[in-house]
Design an enzyme around this catalytic site. Structure first.
Site, PDB file in Angstrom:
ATOM      1  N   ASN A 126      -2.584  41.217 -18.648  1.00  0.00           N
ATOM      2  CA  ASN A 126      -2.024  41.015 -17.313  1.00  0.00           C
ATOM      3  C   ASN A 126      -2.804  39.991 -16.494  1.00  0.00           C
ATOM      4  OD1 ASN A 126      -0.725  41.884 -14.621  1.00  0.00           O
ATOM      5  ND2 ASN A 126      -2.894  42.397 -14.343  1.00  0.00           N
ATOM      6  N   TYR A 191       0.714  26.241 -14.947  1.00  0.00           N
ATOM      7  CA  TYR A 191       1.012  27.673 -14.981  1.00  0.00           C
ATOM      8  C   TYR A 191       2.279  27.939 -15.799  1.00  0.00           C
ATOM      9  CZ  TYR A 191       2.064  32.348 -13.091  1.00  0.00           C
ATOM     10  OH  TYR A 191       2.342  33.675 -12.945  1.00  0.00           O
TER      11      TYR A 191
END
Ligand SMILES: *[C@@H]1O[C@H](CO)[C@@H](O)[C@H](O)[C@H]1NC(C)=O
Ligand SMILES: *[C@@H]1O[C@H](CO)[C@@H](O)[C@H](O)[C@H]1NC(C)=O
Ligand SMILES: *[C@@H]1O[C@H](CO)[C@@H](O)[C@H](O)[C@H]1NC(C)=O
Ligand SMILES: *[C@@H]1O[C@H](CO)[C@@H](O)[C@H](O)[C@H]1NC(C)=O
Length: 293
Positions: A126, A191
């Site tokens: 995560n 990203y």
């Protein structure tokens, strides 16, 4: 008795087992307990805040032994205390301070988890950093190296070290990606690329690790973590307004919305699901907008 009532014509009573079209009814009944994670060992990176915090809290409520890890000891302590209070068994979570870009820290995280719980059933990758970078920014390559190092390389490295443990439990891996990997916009090139690579990692790993380990992606949309809610950075404010306006469900996601999806993917309800991407975004990825002024 009521089972026979529900299945009047097709049910066959065979000893103590009731069959429905040859499918054992016990398998249906087990679904009632599918979110019971009692006895499971669950490692969630970046679990000292945000989405990861929501994930460890839910797993603790569902009975699991969890690891609270991140870089900030104050935050780890705070979340660990809450996690303990939420556990039906008042289980103290393992706390590990780790910088996932350091290979010693990755090894330590796994060693401590095995020492405390003896196994790993679920690994949730995560932890990550966001980015609003564009290719022609002056320091783009600096941003790129940082984002790829944390959002991609560290995940690959942790998977590489953790898979032998997950093989022992027939465990499951969940990659927390982003709708940025599905719906491109003009900010955050590095990203979006790192998350898109992560999505492919899920698919390739599912092929390599089946039938033992299931590997899936969960792609959140705009989730109202503390940092996203409180940011005063103009571009984030704009992004926040637009996400709310554009999402068909007309609200932000909460960490709990994501945690529920992770619990599903980790549960026996998902035992025939591998190599897939569960998008939890209130529909935002269909109406994202692309160019952010
Ligand atoms: C979860 O399972 C454990 C045993 O595996 C059992 O003791 C416990 O009562 C179950 N919890 C719930 C809420 O059903
Ligand atoms: C750690 O987190 C606390 C609480 O969010 C914050 O006040 C502190 O500045 C953080 N420390 C570092 C080194 O980032
Ligand atoms: C973790 O365990 C391995 C194997 O037992 C050992 O070689 C390594 O030194 C340990 N690393 C850390 C950081 O504890
Ligand atoms: C793990 O999965 C394999 C393949 O499905 C199966 O043969 C094995 O019994 C399982 N092991 C455990 C410990 O569940």
């Amino acid at each position: 008795m009521y089972l026979l009532y529900l299945l009047p014509l097709i049910a066959i009573v065979n000893g103590n087992t009731i069959y429905f079209n040859d499918y054992p009814i016990d398998d249906y009944l087990e679904v009632k307990q599918s979110r019971n994670f009692t006895g499971k060992s669950i490692l969630v990176t970046g679990s000292s805040s945000g989405i990861g915090e929501g994930i460890v809290k839910l797993f603790s409520i569902l009975g699991a032994q969890v690891v609270v890890t991140g870089r900030n000891v104050t935050e780890i302590d705070k979340v660990a205390k809450e996690v303990e209070e939420l556990s039906p068994y008042h289980l103290k979570p393992l706390k590990v301070r780790a910088d996932l870009t350091k290979s010693d820290d990755l090894q330590l995280l796994l060693n401590e988890t095995i020492k405390a719980y003896g196994k790993i059933d679920v690994l949730v990758n995560n932890a990550g950093v966001g980015s609003m970078s564009q290719l022609m920014d002056k320091d783009f390559m600096k941003s790129y190296d940082n984002v790829v190092n944390i959002d991609l390389r560290a995940v690959v490295a942790l998977n590489h070290l953790a898979v032998p443990y997950l093989m022992e439990t027939n465990g499951s891996i969940i990659h927390i990606s982003s709708i940025a990997s599905l719906a491109p916009n003009n900010l955050g090139l590095d990203y979006a690329m790192a998350k898109a690579a992560m999505d492919m990692m899920t698919k390739v790993m599912a092929l390599e690790l089946g039938p033992y380990i299931r590997v899936n992606t969960l792609s959140p949309g705009a989730i109202l973590t503390d940092s996203f809610r409180d940011s005063k950075v103009p571009i984030i404010v704009k992004l926040r307004e637009r996400a709310l306006h554009n999402a068909p469900l007309k609200r932000f996601g909460e960490p709990l919305d994501i945690a529920k999806g992770v619990a599903f993917l980790a549960s026996t309800d998902a035992q025939f699901i591998t190599g897939t991407d569960l998008v939890i975004d209130g529909g935002l990825s269909w109406n994202y907008g692309g160019i952010i002024e």
